[in-house]
Design a protein around this motif. Structure first.
Motif, PDB file in Angstrom:
ATOM      1  N   ALA A 271      -3.389 -20.757 -35.703  1.00 42.95           N
ATOM      2  CA  ALA A 271      -4.186 -21.068 -34.565  1.00 42.95           C
ATOM      3  C   ALA A 271      -4.688 -22.656 -35.130  1.00 42.95           C
ATOM      4  CB  ALA A 271      -5.098 -19.982 -34.380  1.00 42.95           C
ATOM      5  N   MET A 272      -4.351 -23.443 -34.140  1.00 41.98           N
ATOM      6  CA  MET A 272      -5.126 -24.934 -34.386  1.00 41.98           C
ATOM      7  C   MET A 272      -6.208 -25.149 -33.751  1.00 41.98           C
ATOM      8  SD  MET A 272      -2.998 -26.424 -36.585  1.00 41.98           S
ATOM      9  CE  MET A 272      -2.483 -24.687 -37.555  1.00 41.98           C
ATOM     10  N   PRO A 273      -7.341 -25.570 -34.223  1.00 42.53           N
ATOM     11  CA  PRO A 273      -8.504 -26.125 -33.636  1.00 42.53           C
ATOM     12  C   PRO A 273      -8.114 -27.406 -32.734  1.00 42.53           C
ATOM     13  CG  PRO A 273      -8.650 -26.949 -35.832  1.00 42.53           C
ATOM     14  CD  PRO A 273      -7.523 -25.898 -36.058  1.00 42.53           C
ATOM     15  N   PRO A 274      -8.643 -27.321 -31.524  1.00 49.56           N
ATOM     16  CA  PRO A 274      -8.378 -28.499 -30.602  1.00 49.56           C
ATOM     17  C   PRO A 274      -8.338 -29.781 -30.984  1.00 49.56           C
ATOM     18  CG  PRO A 274      -9.900 -26.938 -29.627  1.00 49.56           C
ATOM     19  CD  PRO A 274      -9.939 -26.565 -31.206  1.00 49.56           C
ATOM     20  N   PHE A 275      -9.273 -30.288 -32.111  1.00 45.63           N
ATOM     21  CA  PHE A 275      -9.120 -31.530 -32.597  1.00 45.63           C
ATOM     22  C   PHE A 275      -7.836 -31.836 -33.203  1.00 45.63           C
ATOM     23  CE2 PHE A 275     -10.285 -29.828 -36.430  1.00 45.63           C
ATOM     24  CZ  PHE A 275      -9.916 -30.628 -37.703  1.00 45.63           C
ATOM     25  N   LEU A 276      -7.309 -30.736 -33.901  1.00 42.82           N
ATOM     26  CA  LEU A 276      -6.188 -31.014 -34.836  1.00 42.82           C
ATOM     27  C   LEU A 276      -4.814 -31.087 -33.875  1.00 42.82           C
ATOM     28  CD1 LEU A 276      -4.698 -31.394 -37.570  1.00 42.82           C
ATOM     29  CD2 LEU A 276      -5.248 -28.925 -38.004  1.00 42.82           C
ATOM     30  N   SER A 277      -5.041 -30.118 -32.846  1.00 42.74           N
ATOM     31  CA  SER A 277      -3.900 -30.258 -31.940  1.00 42.74           C
ATOM     32  C   SER A 277      -3.710 -31.518 -31.195  1.00 42.74           C
ATOM     33  CB  SER A 277      -4.035 -29.037 -30.833  1.00 42.74           C
ATOM     34  OG  SER A 277      -3.977 -27.824 -31.513  1.00 42.74           O
ATOM     35  N   ARG A 278      -5.004 -32.116 -30.952  1.00 37.64           N
ATOM     36  CA  ARG A 278      -4.731 -33.436 -30.267  1.00 37.64           C
ATOM     37  C   ARG A 278      -4.529 -34.539 -31.156  1.00 37.64           C
ATOM     38  NH1 ARG A 278      -9.887 -31.325 -27.712  1.00 37.64           N
ATOM     39  NH2 ARG A 278     -10.988 -32.616 -29.286  1.00 37.64           N
ATOM     40  N   MET A 279      -4.963 -34.613 -32.388  1.00 40.69           N
ATOM     41  CA  MET A 279      -4.551 -35.407 -33.260  1.00 40.69           C
ATOM     42  C   MET A 279      -2.859 -35.404 -33.558  1.00 40.69           C
ATOM     43  SD  MET A 279      -6.649 -35.559 -36.980  1.00 40.69           S
ATOM     44  CE  MET A 279      -8.448 -36.315 -37.096  1.00 40.69           C
ATOM     45  N   LEU A 280      -2.322 -34.140 -33.691  1.00 33.26           N
ATOM     46  CA  LEU A 280      -0.827 -34.007 -34.056  1.00 33.26           C
ATOM     47  C   LEU A 280      -0.010 -34.290 -32.772  1.00 33.26           C
ATOM     48  CD1 LEU A 280      -0.743 -30.613 -36.003  1.00 33.26           C
ATOM     49  CD2 LEU A 280      -0.196 -33.028 -36.725  1.00 33.26           C
ATOM     50  N   SER A 281      -0.671 -34.241 -31.558  1.00 32.76           N
ATOM     51  CA  SER A 281       0.078 -34.555 -30.423  1.00 32.76           C
ATOM     52  C   SER A 281      -0.066 -36.088 -29.725  1.00 32.76           C
ATOM     53  CB  SER A 281      -0.330 -33.922 -29.193  1.00 32.76           C
ATOM     54  OG  SER A 281      -1.591 -34.111 -28.906  1.00 32.76           O
ATOM     55  N   GLY A 282      -0.917 -36.888 -30.735  1.00 29.76           N
ATOM     56  CA  GLY A 282      -1.057 -38.134 -30.311  1.00 29.76           C
ATOM     57  C   GLY A 282      -2.093 -38.493 -29.359  1.00 29.76           C
ATOM     58  N   GLU A 283      -2.780 -37.525 -28.903  1.00 34.49           N
ATOM     59  CA  GLU A 283      -3.895 -37.635 -27.895  1.00 34.49           C
ATOM     60  C   GLU A 283      -5.246 -38.133 -28.503  1.00 34.49           C
ATOM     61  OE1 GLU A 283      -4.456 -34.096 -25.450  1.00 34.49           O
ATOM     62  OE2 GLU A 283      -2.536 -33.630 -25.672  1.00 34.49           O
ATOM     63  N   GLU A 284      -5.273 -38.088 -29.713  1.00 36.32           N
ATOM     64  CA  GLU A 284      -6.513 -38.428 -30.356  1.00 36.32           C
ATOM     65  C   GLU A 284      -6.366 -39.449 -31.472  1.00 36.32           C
ATOM     66  OE1 GLU A 284      -9.886 -36.384 -32.917  1.00 36.32           O
ATOM     67  OE2 GLU A 284      -9.642 -35.449 -30.777  1.00 36.32           O
ATOM     68  N   ASP A 285      -7.084 -40.639 -31.481  1.00 34.23           N
ATOM     69  CA  ASP A 285      -6.671 -41.595 -32.456  1.00 34.23           C
ATOM     70  C   ASP A 285      -7.080 -41.383 -33.776  1.00 34.23           C
ATOM     71  OD1 ASP A 285      -6.167 -43.423 -30.379  1.00 34.23           O
ATOM     72  OD2 ASP A 285      -8.107 -44.096 -30.295  1.00 34.23           O
ATOM     73  N   VAL A 286      -6.051 -41.591 -34.638  1.00 31.80           N
ATOM     74  CA  VAL A 286      -6.326 -41.310 -36.308  1.00 31.80           C
ATOM     75  C   VAL A 286      -7.105 -42.805 -36.845  1.00 31.80           C
ATOM     76  CG1 VAL A 286      -5.200 -41.242 -38.493  1.00 31.80           C
ATOM     77  CG2 VAL A 286      -4.248 -39.636 -36.103  1.00 31.80           C
ATOM     78  N   ILE A 287      -7.960 -42.478 -37.450  1.00 27.69           N
ATOM     79  CA  ILE A 287      -8.759 -43.756 -38.405  1.00 27.69           C
ATOM     80  C   ILE A 287      -8.599 -43.535 -39.808  1.00 27.69           C
ATOM     81  CG2 ILE A 287     -10.789 -44.762 -38.712  1.00 27.69           C
ATOM     82  CD1 ILE A 287     -12.088 -43.643 -36.119  1.00 27.69           C
ATOM     83  N   SER A 288      -7.983 -44.241 -40.399  1.00 32.07           N
ATOM     84  CA  SER A 288      -7.676 -44.376 -41.815  1.00 32.07           C
ATOM     85  C   SER A 288      -8.924 -44.270 -42.496  1.00 32.07           C
ATOM     86  CB  SER A 288      -6.548 -45.287 -42.132  1.00 32.07           C
ATOM     87  OG  SER A 288      -6.353 -45.297 -43.818  1.00 32.07           O
ATOM     88  N   ASN A 289      -8.862 -43.514 -43.581  1.00 28.03           N
ATOM     89  CA  ASN A 289      -9.939 -43.620 -44.665  1.00 28.03           C
ATOM     90  C   ASN A 289      -9.504 -44.507 -46.061  1.00 28.03           C
ATOM     91  OD1 ASN A 289     -11.829 -41.691 -43.085  1.00 28.03           O
ATOM     92  ND2 ASN A 289     -10.739 -40.076 -43.757  1.00 28.03           N
ATOM     93  N   TYR A 290      -8.500 -44.881 -45.900  1.00 26.83           N
ATOM     94  CA  TYR A 290      -8.130 -45.414 -47.169  1.00 26.83           C
ATOM     95  C   TYR A 290      -8.570 -46.867 -46.987  1.00 26.83           C
ATOM     96  CZ  TYR A 290      -5.379 -41.481 -48.861  1.00 26.83           C
ATOM     97  OH  TYR A 290      -4.933 -40.575 -49.260  1.00 26.83           O
TER      98      TYR A 290
END
Length: 290
Positions: A271-290
Motif C-alpha cells: 500500500a503506497m502513500p499518495p505522495f509516493l505514488s505520485r512520485m513514481l508516476s511522474g505526477e510530482e516533481d522530484v527535488i534532488s538532495n545531493y
C-alpha cells in the motif's frame, strides 16, 4: 567519517545521508578499517546499534536492525513465488539476505555473487549472526562480477535479489535498464527480480529513475515499503519486477523465527502513500538532495 567530541572524549561515526542530513552514532571501538580493490571497509562497535558495517562511508547494516532489511529483501518474493528453488543474490556480501533465503524449504540452491571478497571476509569475521549461512549446504559463494555470472546462467533462477550498495561508482549500473535486462535473461519464465530503490525523502532522484528503468524491462513492477532506522530517513522502498505472478499476495507462510516479516506485513507493505505514488508516476516533481 569518524570524529572525536573533545567535550566528552567520545568518538562518533557520521554518515552524510544528503547535503542537508547526517546520522551519527557513538562508537565504542573500531574493529577493522581497510581498503579493498573496490571500496573502503569499516566494522565498528556502536553504543546504540551494536556492530556496524560501513562501506565507503555509508552504513550497510547494524546488528540491531539488519533483520528489518534482510527479511523484507528475501521473504516478500520467496513467499509469493509458487515454487522458488534456485535463488541468486547479487551483492549482499554480508550474508544477511542469504541467511533469510536458505530458511525456505523449497529453496534448493542459493548463490551469492559479490564482487568484493573482502566484504565477505569481513562479515565472516566480525558479523557471525549475519554471515552464519555462508557455509550452509544450499549456499554457494562466488566472489566475482555478477554481470559476468548472469550472462553465463540464462533462464536459471526463480528469484534474483539485487542486494546492492548505494548506486554510485561500481554499483551505479545495478540500477539501470541494461542490468535489469541481464537479470531478465537469467530468470526462469515465471521469475521475480527484487531490489531496493532507496528512500523517497533523501534519494527520490535515484528512486524514480530506477523504478522507470525496471518498467522498461518487466511487464509488471510493484513497489513495497519497509522501515530501516539506520538507512537515510528510515523509510525504505523496494521494487519487484515480475514476469508472470502477482507478488502482492503471499502464497505460503514464512519460515518460523522471523522478527519483522509476516503475511500481514507482506500485504500491507504494497500500500503506497499518495505522495509516493505520485512520485513514481511522474505526477510530482522530484527535488534532488545531493
Amino acid at each position: 567519517m569518524t570524529s572525536r567530541d573533545k567535550r566528552y572524549n567520545e568518538v562518533w561515526f557520521t554518515e552524510e545521508s544528503s547535503r542537508h542530513l547526517r546520522l551519527s552514532l557513538r562508537v565504542n571501538r573500531e574493529l577493522v578499517r581497510k581498503e579493498s580493490p573496490y571500496q573502503s571497509i569499516m566494522a565498528l562497535e556502536t553504543a546504540e546499534y551494536g556492530r556496524m558495517l560501513v562501506l565507503d562511508g555509508a552504513i550497510q547494516l547494524t546488528e540491531k536492525d539488519e533483520f528489518c532489511y534482510h527479511e523484507m529483501m528475501a521473504h516478500v518474493a520467496l513467499c509469493s513465488h509458487p515454487d522458488p528453488k534456485k535463488v541468486l543474490i547479487v551483492g549482499g556480501g554480508d550474508g544477511g539476505t542469504l541467511r533469510e533465503v536458505v530458511r525456505h524449504d523449497s529453496v534448493e540452491r542459493a548463490v551469492l555473487v559479490d564482487i568484493d571478497e573482502e566484504v565477505i571476509n569481513t562479515s565472516r569475521e566480525f558479523f557471525p549472526s549475519v554471515s552464519c549461512a555462508m557455509d550452509h549446504p544450499k549456499a554457494e559463494i562466488r566472489p566475482m562480477d555478477a554481470m559476468v555470472y548472469m550472462k553465463d546462467h540464462k533462464g536459471e533462477f526463480d528469484v534474483i535479489i539485487v542486494d546492492a550498495t548505494d548506486p554510485v561508482d561500481m554499483a551505479a549500473g545495478l540500477f539501470q535498464s541494461p542490468f535489469y535486462r541481464d537479470v531478465w535473461d537469467a530468470l526462469s519464465e515465471d521469475g521475480f527480480m527484487v531490489t531496493h530503490i532507496e528512500s523517497p525523502f533523501t534519494d527520490a532522484a535515484i528512486m524514480v529513475p530506477a523504478y522507470g528503468a525496471m518498467k522498461e524491462v518487466f511487464p509488471s513492477v510493484h513497489t513495497y515499503l519497509g522501515f530501516m532506522p539506520t538507512y537515510p530517513s528510515g523509510m525504505w522502498v523496494y521494487a519487484i519486477g515480475s514476469k508472470k505472478h502477482d507478488p502482492s499476495e503471499p502464497l505460503r507462510e514464512a519460515p518460523e523465527g522471523l522478527k519483522y516479516y509476516t503475511s500481514d506485513i507482506h500485504r500491507g507493505s504494497f500500500a503506497m502513500p499518495p505522495f509516493l505514488s505520485r512520485m513514481l508516476s511522474g505526477e510530482e516533481d522530484v527535488i534532488s538532495n545531493y
